[in-house]
Design a protein around this motif. Structure first.
Motif, PDB file in Angstrom:
ATOM      1  N   ILE A 152       0.862  -1.172   0.000  1.00 37.94           N
ATOM      2  CA  ILE A 152       0.000   0.000   0.000  1.00 37.94           C
ATOM      3  C   ILE A 152       0.901   1.226   0.000  1.00 37.94           C
ATOM      4  O   ILE A 152       1.811   1.336   0.821  1.00 37.94           O
ATOM      5  CB  ILE A 152      -0.935   0.033   1.228  1.00 37.94           C
ATOM      6  CG1 ILE A 152      -2.035  -1.011   1.071  1.00 37.94           C
ATOM      7  CG2 ILE A 152      -1.561   1.416   1.368  1.00 37.94           C
ATOM      8  CD1 ILE A 152      -3.054  -0.995   2.165  1.00 37.94           C
ATOM      9  N   VAL A 153       0.676   2.103  -0.956  1.00 37.11           N
ATOM     10  CA  VAL A 153       1.396   3.372  -0.960  1.00 37.11           C
ATOM     11  C   VAL A 153       0.357   4.470  -0.892  1.00 37.11           C
ATOM     12  O   VAL A 153      -0.579   4.495  -1.695  1.00 37.11           O
ATOM     13  CB  VAL A 153       2.265   3.535  -2.228  1.00 37.11           C
ATOM     14  CG1 VAL A 153       2.894   4.916  -2.269  1.00 37.11           C
ATOM     15  CG2 VAL A 153       3.346   2.469  -2.281  1.00 37.11           C
ATOM     16  N   LYS A 161      10.597  -4.852  -4.469  1.00 33.57           N
ATOM     17  CA  LYS A 161      10.935  -4.069  -5.662  1.00 33.57           C
ATOM     18  C   LYS A 161       9.755  -3.202  -6.079  1.00 33.57           C
ATOM     19  O   LYS A 161       9.909  -2.056  -6.461  1.00 33.57           O
ATOM     20  CB  LYS A 161      11.304  -5.009  -6.810  1.00 33.57           C
ATOM     21  CG  LYS A 161      12.775  -5.291  -6.867  1.00 33.57           C
ATOM     22  CD  LYS A 161      13.178  -5.813  -8.237  1.00 33.57           C
ATOM     23  CE  LYS A 161      14.505  -6.517  -8.135  1.00 33.57           C
ATOM     24  NZ  LYS A 161      14.410  -7.944  -8.423  1.00 33.57           N
ATOM     25  N   LEU A 162       8.544  -3.800  -5.988  1.00 31.30           N
ATOM     26  CA  LEU A 162       7.344  -3.098  -6.418  1.00 31.30           C
ATOM     27  C   LEU A 162       7.141  -1.798  -5.650  1.00 31.30           C
ATOM     28  O   LEU A 162       6.776  -0.781  -6.223  1.00 31.30           O
ATOM     29  CB  LEU A 162       6.123  -3.999  -6.195  1.00 31.30           C
ATOM     30  CG  LEU A 162       5.713  -4.884  -7.364  1.00 31.30           C
ATOM     31  CD1 LEU A 162       4.585  -5.802  -6.932  1.00 31.30           C
ATOM     32  CD2 LEU A 162       5.261  -4.020  -8.527  1.00 31.30           C
ATOM     33  N   VAL A 163       7.372  -1.832  -4.339  1.00 30.21           N
ATOM     34  CA  VAL A 163       7.054  -0.652  -3.550  1.00 30.21           C
ATOM     35  C   VAL A 163       7.933   0.523  -3.970  1.00 30.21           C
ATOM     36  O   VAL A 163       7.466   1.658  -4.100  1.00 30.21           O
ATOM     37  CB  VAL A 163       7.140  -0.943  -2.031  1.00 30.21           C
ATOM     38  CG1 VAL A 163       8.553  -1.129  -1.557  1.00 30.21           C
ATOM     39  CG2 VAL A 163       6.468   0.163  -1.247  1.00 30.21           C
ATOM     40  N   ASP A 164       9.197   0.261  -4.274  1.00 30.53           N
ATOM     41  CA  ASP A 164      10.066   1.332  -4.761  1.00 30.53           C
ATOM     42  C   ASP A 164       9.632   1.781  -6.148  1.00 30.53           C
ATOM     43  O   ASP A 164       9.663   2.972  -6.459  1.00 30.53           O
ATOM     44  CB  ASP A 164      11.521   0.867  -4.784  1.00 30.53           C
ATOM     45  CG  ASP A 164      12.054   0.615  -3.382  1.00 30.53           C
ATOM     46  OD1 ASP A 164      11.603   1.320  -2.458  1.00 30.53           O
ATOM     47  OD2 ASP A 164      12.896  -0.276  -3.208  1.00 30.53           O
ATOM     48  N   ALA A 209       5.055  -2.493   2.617  1.00 31.73           N
ATOM     49  CA  ALA A 209       5.139  -3.703   1.808  1.00 31.73           C
ATOM     50  C   ALA A 209       5.335  -4.879   2.747  1.00 31.73           C
ATOM     51  O   ALA A 209       6.292  -4.895   3.522  1.00 31.73           O
ATOM     52  CB  ALA A 209       6.311  -3.604   0.834  1.00 31.73           C
ATOM     53  N   VAL A 210       4.418  -5.803   2.730  1.00 29.40           N
ATOM     54  CA  VAL A 210       4.510  -6.954   3.618  1.00 29.40           C
ATOM     55  C   VAL A 210       4.573  -8.212   2.778  1.00 29.40           C
ATOM     56  O   VAL A 210       3.700  -8.464   1.953  1.00 29.40           O
ATOM     57  CB  VAL A 210       3.285  -7.017   4.560  1.00 29.40           C
ATOM     58  CG1 VAL A 210       3.391  -8.218   5.476  1.00 29.40           C
ATOM     59  CG2 VAL A 210       3.171  -5.751   5.368  1.00 29.40           C
TER      60      VAL A 210
END
Lengths: 312, 514
Positions: free
Chosen positions: A56-57, A111-114, A134-135
């Motif tokens: 979640i961002v 990687k996705l969260v960045d 990110a969990v």
């Protein structure tokens, strides 16, 4: 002003015949709890990030958020979010992605969260990231297991303590009442669609603790009255005990309710759900102390409790 | 007893005073550095920052140990002049096995294996199966190794993070194989994540005689500068643990970025010996199983320093130098959970939290006075003392306060009032039964005490369980409530009772305000 209390909930000599409504109370409670269990399976709880895994961002764009532009930017970066939605003000955007599948999913998640952060900062320069979580899938399943474990052990401790301090009937009816309370709260969660995460587990446990506290006080009085009035029928005795403790039961519920109310109203996104569930739990816990816990005792212990106290 | 001895009075007042003193560091600046100045730490959800959960790669640890055990086994067999054939290493079952050369040597080989020194107790078992000797690494022992590796990693992670200039980081073990890193104020942890995700194991090894095919005792590794695969010998000549310093510099010849390093005397000697014996051959500089560069040895290097040029830019050269100075991780770490709270959200949370906390407190205070009169006021004073003691104890433990922790505090205050309500209702009942003020007070306090202890004990047990089995926010919540229950018992059973008793002794009322 200090010489006398200004208010009371009920007059001290008021005797309400609670036991008369015991069947009604038990039936209503059972129906609500069964409905809650059904709600738990369908539609089910909305699992929070802690237990679901994923990303979640939350970000705040400098101007009103342009969702099309953000989606296009994410798409361009090869990221396919499950939801891009507004929350709070029109400048606030929440992007959520479910945990990726596959062998390398832990690394993928990170990687996705960045990637998300970079993509939205590039699309809308000046964007502030409010929160980026990110969990990984393995962590989320462990958190879920630990949460349930904490819940289970707390219930067991309560059972053992009441068993030791009181008698078997008290312990069993307390735990049955607590389970009824708990299922209703879970039903409430399923209806309100609050996210079920670690903080909610804490809320459930607080409700349990509070509800137990309430039952222990009423039981304590019942035990005392069992010794004091050796010939009084159990039904009358339960009514007497509930009435004697009624001002205290309502008083305490009121203070805890008042303490949690501001949190529910303006506690911010994390605490609102927590406090709202608390408020629900306080109402359920208080009413079950009166309408469920004592009638269950009557149902289970009519003969046994009287006999034992007579013998002892 | 309705009589408070002077000692007891002083005791209660003293504890409250200590509570106030313990609270002070949160609001004042330390007057002298020599004074212990313990404060509550604000959690990341309140001050903004990043939380990273790192997982140690157990498999890789096992793999490395199997590799070194294999070397050990071969060397031991050689030392005892025992022969073997069909040596098999099985990573899946974490075992090594071989067949002795002859049955005559079987017992000796088995004995030699059993005398191999384990790194941790009961590290591996030695057994015989189908004529083969099998060594199997034990999972429990590997977990013990993982705990050791985590302890070493924490040191290295701390050095790496300190080098980035992050302020006030907290690095702690979690469970057997995890590390929690908290970085207050870091809202973009991408660089730190990549620094921590690098094992930074630097080795210097010779290339295999034929670098284009893998032969026994060598492995094909990726050559980053050439984008090809190259066979590198498994035997490590010099290891990064012998590094004493590293730095990023601009290479005088090429003008690009390079990393210089300095070896300690043991490393320098080994390096000198290898380069002297292998002039004209190529050796590989390997970082985390990737070849950075593989230059020719032109002349022996005896000074123990050197330079790595591998297509660096300013950032990657200084990062590698940083990693080399901080040391290699004993096993790879990977990030399995990340939570970042931006500073603006933290500030908003703390404001919302404090406003609702104060409003809730105010509501409870007003309620108590309206419903319980003078004794309600005393309960409020006890409540205030309770809050101070809670903050004091949390400061003493230098505990972390998070939003759920704040909610726990508020709920404690709500529940603390319960004890006072129980006492008041009890006193009131006793008055209704026709007892005089003194008897009613005494009976009320005494009878309510049992109930208060019962109800708080159940809550205490439940929250201790929550603290033991919970994680993160749940733990923090449980901690504040557990502390709150203790302070509640003190403030209600001792403090508010003291207030009532003092009032009674001074005013000698004919009837009680209940």
């Amino acid at each position: 002003m200090l010489s006398r209390p200004l208010f009371r909930f009920v007059r001290d000599d008021r005797r309400i015949n609670f036991m008369r409504g015991r069947h009604m109370g038990l039936i209503v409670s059972a129906v609500l709890s069964i409905a809650s269990v059904i709600l738990f399976f369908q539609p089910g709880l909305k699992l929070g990030l802690d237990f679901r895994g994923g990303i979640i961002v939350e970000a705040q764009t400098p101007g009103p958020a342009d969702f099309g532009k953000l989606r296009a930017a994410l798409d361009h970066a090869g990221i396919h979010p499950d939801a891009v939605q507004a929350f709070g003000s029109p400048r606030d955007v929440r992007i959520s992605i479910n945990a990726p599948e596959g062998a390398d999913r832990e690394a993928q998640t990170q990687k996705l969260v960045d990637g998300v952060k970079n993509a939205i900062s590039a699309a809308e320069p000046g964007t502030q990231v409010l929160r980026a979580d990110a969990v990984g899938a393995s962590v989320s399943s462990e958190l879920f297991r630990d949460g349930l474990l904490a819940l289970g052990f707390s219930l067991a401790m309560i059972l053992v303590y009441i068993w030791v301090r009181f008698e078997r009937e008290f312990a069993i009816s307390a735990v049955v009442t607590l389970i009824l309370d708990l299922t209703k709260t879970i039903g409430f969660l399923a209806i309100t669609r609050f996210e079920f995460d670690l903080v909610m587990v804490a809320a459930l446990l607080t409700i349990l603790g509070y509800s137990t506290n309430d039952k222990v006080v009423v039981y304590d009085r019942i035990r005392e009255n069992l010794r004091k009035y050796r010939t009084m029928p159990l039904r009358e005795l339960l009514d007497l005990s509930i009435n004697e403790t009624l001002n205290r039961t309502l008083g305490t519920s009121m203070t805890v309710f008042l303490a949690a109310l501001p949190l529910a109203l303006f506690g911010g996104s994390t605490l609102t759900g927590f406090a709202t569930v608390m408020l629900f739990g306080i109402v359920v816990g208080t009413s079950s102390s009166i309408f469920i816990a004592a009638p269950l005792l009557l149902l289970m212990g009519e003969k046994r409790l009287r006999k034992e106290t007579n013998a002892g | 007893m309705m009589y408070y001895s002077r000692l007891r009075l002083l005791g209660v007042a003293g504890i409250c005073l200590i509570g106030v003193l313990l609270c002070l560091p949160n609001f004042l600046r330390s007057p002298t550095p020599s004074l212990p100045w313990r404060q509550i730490h604000l959690g990341l959800d309140l001050r903004g920052g990043s939380y990273l959960l790192l997982q140690l790669d157990l498999k890789s640890l096992e793999h490395d140990r199997l590799q070194s055990l294999q070397d050990q086994v071969r060397q031991t067999l050689l030392d005892h002049s025992l022969g073997y054939r069909d040596f098999v290493r099985d990573d899946a079952s974490a075992s090594l096995s071989f067949a002795p050369r002859s049955d005559a040597e079987r017992a000796a080989a088995l004995k030699a294996m059993q005398s191999l020194p384990p790194v941790v107790p009961n590290e591996f078992t030695t057994s015989e199966k189908d004529g083969r000797i099998v060594l199997t690494l034990q999972h429990e022992a590997m977990l013990a190794r993982a705990r050791e590796a985590v302890a070493q990693s924490i040191e290295i992670v701390r050095r790496r993070i300190d080098a980035t200039g992050a302020i006030d980081p907290s690095i702690a073990r979690e469970g057997d194989d995890r590390i929690v890193v908290e970085l207050p104020g870091v809202s973009d942890p991408e660089r730190i994540k990549s620094l921590l995700g690098t094992t930074a194991r630097l080795t210097f090894r010779l290339l295999a005689p034929n670098p284009s095919v893998a032969s026994p005792g060598s492995t094909m590794l990726e050559d980053e500068s050439m984008h090809t695969q190259v066979a590198v010998q498994d035997h490590v000549d010099v290891d990064g643990t012998d590094l004493t310093n590293a730095g990023a510099v601009i290479d005088q010849q090429s003008g690009g970025w390079a990393v210089t390093f300095q070896l300690n005397s043991a490393g320098a000697t080994a390096f000198a010996n290898v380069t002297r014996a292998n002039v004209g051959k190529r050796f590989a500089i390997v970082l985390d199983n990737k070849v950075i560069e593989a230059p020719n040895i032109i002349s022996p290097i005896t000074a123990g320093n050197g330079q790595i040029t591998g297509g660096f830019n300013a950032r990657s050269a200084s990062d590698l130098a940083l990693l080399l100075r901080a040391g290699a991780l004993p096993a790879p770490l990977s990030v399995v959970e990340q939570r970042t709270i931006g500073p603006s959200l933290g500030a908003a949370s703390i404001r919302a939290g404090i406003i609702s906390l104060l409003t809730g407190l105010l509501l409870v205070i007003v309620f108590m006075v309206l419903f319980y009169g003078r004794f309600g006021l005393y309960a409020d004073i006890a409540l205030f003392a309770n809050l101070i003691l809670m903050v004091g104890i949390l400061s003493l433990f230098q505990a972390t306060l998070t939003l759920p922790g704040m909610a726990g505090m508020l709920l404690t205050l709500g529940m603390a009032v319960d004890a006072n309500i129980l006492i008041n209702e009890r006193i009131r009942e006793e008055v209704k039964r026709g007892r005089g003020p003194l008897q009613a007070l005494q009976a009320g306090f005494d009878r309510a005490t049992g109930t208060i202890i019962d109800s708080n004990a159940t809550a205490f047990l439940a929250h201790v369980m929550l603290f033991v089995f919970g994680t993160g926010p749940v733990r923090n919540f449980a901690l504040t409530i557990t502390i709150g229950i203790v302070t509640t018992l003190f403030t209600t059973l001792l403090l508010s009772r003291l207030l009532v008793v003092r009032w009674y002794a001074l005013a000698r009322p004919k009837e009680l305000p209940v």
